[in-house]
Design a protein around this motif. Sequence first.
Motif, PDB file in Angstrom:
ATOM      1  N   ARG A  72      37.940  40.481  47.991  1.00 48.37           N
ATOM      2  CA  ARG A  72      38.121  40.886  46.601  1.00 48.37           C
ATOM      3  C   ARG A  72      38.321  39.743  45.763  1.00 48.37           C
ATOM      4  O   ARG A  72      37.579  39.601  44.518  1.00 48.37           O
ATOM      5  CB  ARG A  72      39.204  41.925  46.437  1.00 48.37           C
ATOM      6  CG  ARG A  72      39.131  42.936  47.015  1.00 48.37           C
ATOM      7  CD  ARG A  72      39.941  44.256  46.764  1.00 48.37           C
ATOM      8  NE  ARG A  72      41.312  44.052  47.155  1.00 48.37           N
ATOM      9  CZ  ARG A  72      41.735  44.267  48.389  1.00 48.37           C
ATOM     10  NH1 ARG A  72      41.077  44.850  49.272  1.00 48.37           N
ATOM     11  NH2 ARG A  72      42.812  43.985  48.580  1.00 48.37           N
ATOM     12  N   VAL A  73      38.944  38.760  46.025  1.00 49.55           N
ATOM     13  CA  VAL A  73      39.293  37.454  45.060  1.00 49.55           C
ATOM     14  C   VAL A  73      37.893  36.891  44.784  1.00 49.55           C
ATOM     15  O   VAL A  73      37.634  36.341  43.708  1.00 49.55           O
ATOM     16  CB  VAL A  73      40.236  36.661  45.715  1.00 49.55           C
ATOM     17  CG1 VAL A  73      40.132  35.213  44.811  1.00 49.55           C
ATOM     18  CG2 VAL A  73      41.451  37.199  45.649  1.00 49.55           C
ATOM     19  N   ASN A  74      37.156  36.619  45.913  1.00 49.62           N
ATOM     20  CA  ASN A  74      35.840  36.017  45.950  1.00 49.62           C
ATOM     21  C   ASN A  74      34.929  36.767  44.994  1.00 49.62           C
ATOM     22  O   ASN A  74      34.084  36.130  44.126  1.00 49.62           O
ATOM     23  CB  ASN A  74      35.227  35.791  47.156  1.00 49.62           C
ATOM     24  CG  ASN A  74      35.925  34.562  48.033  1.00 49.62           C
ATOM     25  OD1 ASN A  74      36.494  33.530  47.492  1.00 49.62           O
ATOM     26  ND2 ASN A  74      35.836  34.695  49.409  1.00 49.62           N
ATOM     27  N   GLU A  75      34.876  38.071  44.812  1.00 51.80           N
ATOM     28  CA  GLU A  75      34.307  38.921  44.202  1.00 51.80           C
ATOM     29  C   GLU A  75      34.493  38.614  42.657  1.00 51.80           C
ATOM     30  O   GLU A  75      33.676  38.672  41.844  1.00 51.80           O
ATOM     31  CB  GLU A  75      34.337  40.402  44.430  1.00 51.80           C
ATOM     32  CG  GLU A  75      33.357  40.928  45.710  1.00 51.80           C
ATOM     33  CD  GLU A  75      33.734  42.203  46.261  1.00 51.80           C
ATOM     34  OE1 GLU A  75      34.585  42.755  45.779  1.00 51.80           O
ATOM     35  OE2 GLU A  75      33.170  42.613  47.161  1.00 51.80           O
ATOM     36  N   ALA A  76      35.630  38.736  42.488  1.00 51.06           N
ATOM     37  CA  ALA A  76      36.143  38.421  41.390  1.00 51.06           C
ATOM     38  C   ALA A  76      35.718  37.137  40.545  1.00 51.06           C
ATOM     39  O   ALA A  76      35.659  36.794  39.477  1.00 51.06           O
ATOM     40  CB  ALA A  76      37.783  38.424  40.950  1.00 51.06           C
ATOM     41  N   ILE A  77      36.246  36.074  41.311  1.00 50.56           N
ATOM     42  CA  ILE A  77      35.562  34.545  41.134  1.00 50.56           C
ATOM     43  C   ILE A  77      33.897  34.755  40.677  1.00 50.56           C
ATOM     44  O   ILE A  77      33.751  34.008  39.491  1.00 50.56           O
ATOM     45  CB  ILE A  77      35.982  33.513  42.106  1.00 50.56           C
ATOM     46  CG1 ILE A  77      37.462  33.579  42.413  1.00 50.56           C
ATOM     47  CG2 ILE A  77      35.095  32.219  41.744  1.00 50.56           C
ATOM     48  CD1 ILE A  77      37.796  32.603  43.427  1.00 50.56           C
ATOM     49  N   ILE A  78      33.400  35.326  41.401  1.00 50.70           N
ATOM     50  CA  ILE A  78      31.786  35.486  41.114  1.00 50.70           C
ATOM     51  C   ILE A  78      31.694  36.096  39.681  1.00 50.70           C
ATOM     52  O   ILE A  78      30.878  35.537  38.864  1.00 50.70           O
ATOM     53  CB  ILE A  78      30.818  36.102  42.128  1.00 50.70           C
ATOM     54  CG1 ILE A  78      31.092  35.497  43.470  1.00 50.70           C
ATOM     55  CG2 ILE A  78      29.734  36.429  41.780  1.00 50.70           C
ATOM     56  CD1 ILE A  78      30.309  35.994  44.588  1.00 50.70           C
ATOM     57  N   ARG A  79      32.309  37.348  39.424  1.00 48.27           N
ATOM     58  CA  ARG A  79      32.266  37.992  38.069  1.00 48.27           C
ATOM     59  C   ARG A  79      32.961  36.823  36.981  1.00 48.27           C
ATOM     60  O   ARG A  79      32.141  36.727  35.913  1.00 48.27           O
ATOM     61  CB  ARG A  79      32.822  39.176  37.960  1.00 48.27           C
ATOM     62  CG  ARG A  79      32.393  40.040  39.097  1.00 48.27           C
ATOM     63  CD  ARG A  79      32.615  41.521  38.897  1.00 48.27           C
ATOM     64  NE  ARG A  79      32.132  42.290  39.926  1.00 48.27           N
ATOM     65  CZ  ARG A  79      32.781  42.888  40.933  1.00 48.27           C
ATOM     66  NH1 ARG A  79      34.001  42.510  41.376  1.00 48.27           N
ATOM     67  NH2 ARG A  79      32.056  43.667  41.789  1.00 48.27           N
ATOM     68  N   ALA A  80      33.795  36.202  37.359  1.00 45.80           N
ATOM     69  CA  ALA A  80      34.317  35.390  36.108  1.00 45.80           C
ATOM     70  C   ALA A  80      33.329  33.999  35.820  1.00 45.80           C
ATOM     71  O   ALA A  80      33.272  34.041  34.745  1.00 45.80           O
ATOM     72  CB  ALA A  80      35.866  34.798  36.624  1.00 45.80           C
ATOM     73  N   VAL A  81      32.896  33.495  36.726  1.00 47.12           N
ATOM     74  CA  VAL A  81      31.879  32.412  36.609  1.00 47.12           C
ATOM     75  C   VAL A  81      30.778  33.047  35.995  1.00 47.12           C
ATOM     76  O   VAL A  81      30.176  32.385  35.153  1.00 47.12           O
ATOM     77  CB  VAL A  81      31.383  31.933  37.872  1.00 47.12           C
ATOM     78  CG1 VAL A  81      30.258  30.945  38.010  1.00 47.12           C
ATOM     79  CG2 VAL A  81      32.717  31.151  38.643  1.00 47.12           C
TER      80      VAL A  81
END
Length: 83
Positions: A35-44
Amino acid sequence: MTQIANTGEFLPLHHDQSETDQEKALRRVADAVHRVNEAIIRAVGAGVSVELVRTSRFHDGSGNWGDQMIPMIRATATPEDKH
């Protein structure tokens, strides 16, 4: 983890009733990291840079430990910011 085709979303693994406490804990951490990795992708994708920084290390007193992190966020400069 099972990945849904073409969406980049992860589904939690179905847990087995015979899972040990350690297996359950590991699955919870793996699900949270996805979930953190998905959020990072969205933030980038939204125009910010994300760096995870270790802020502390948790010890349970019997030799087990885990790193705790916070995100450091840096917004990308827009052309208006450069004037």
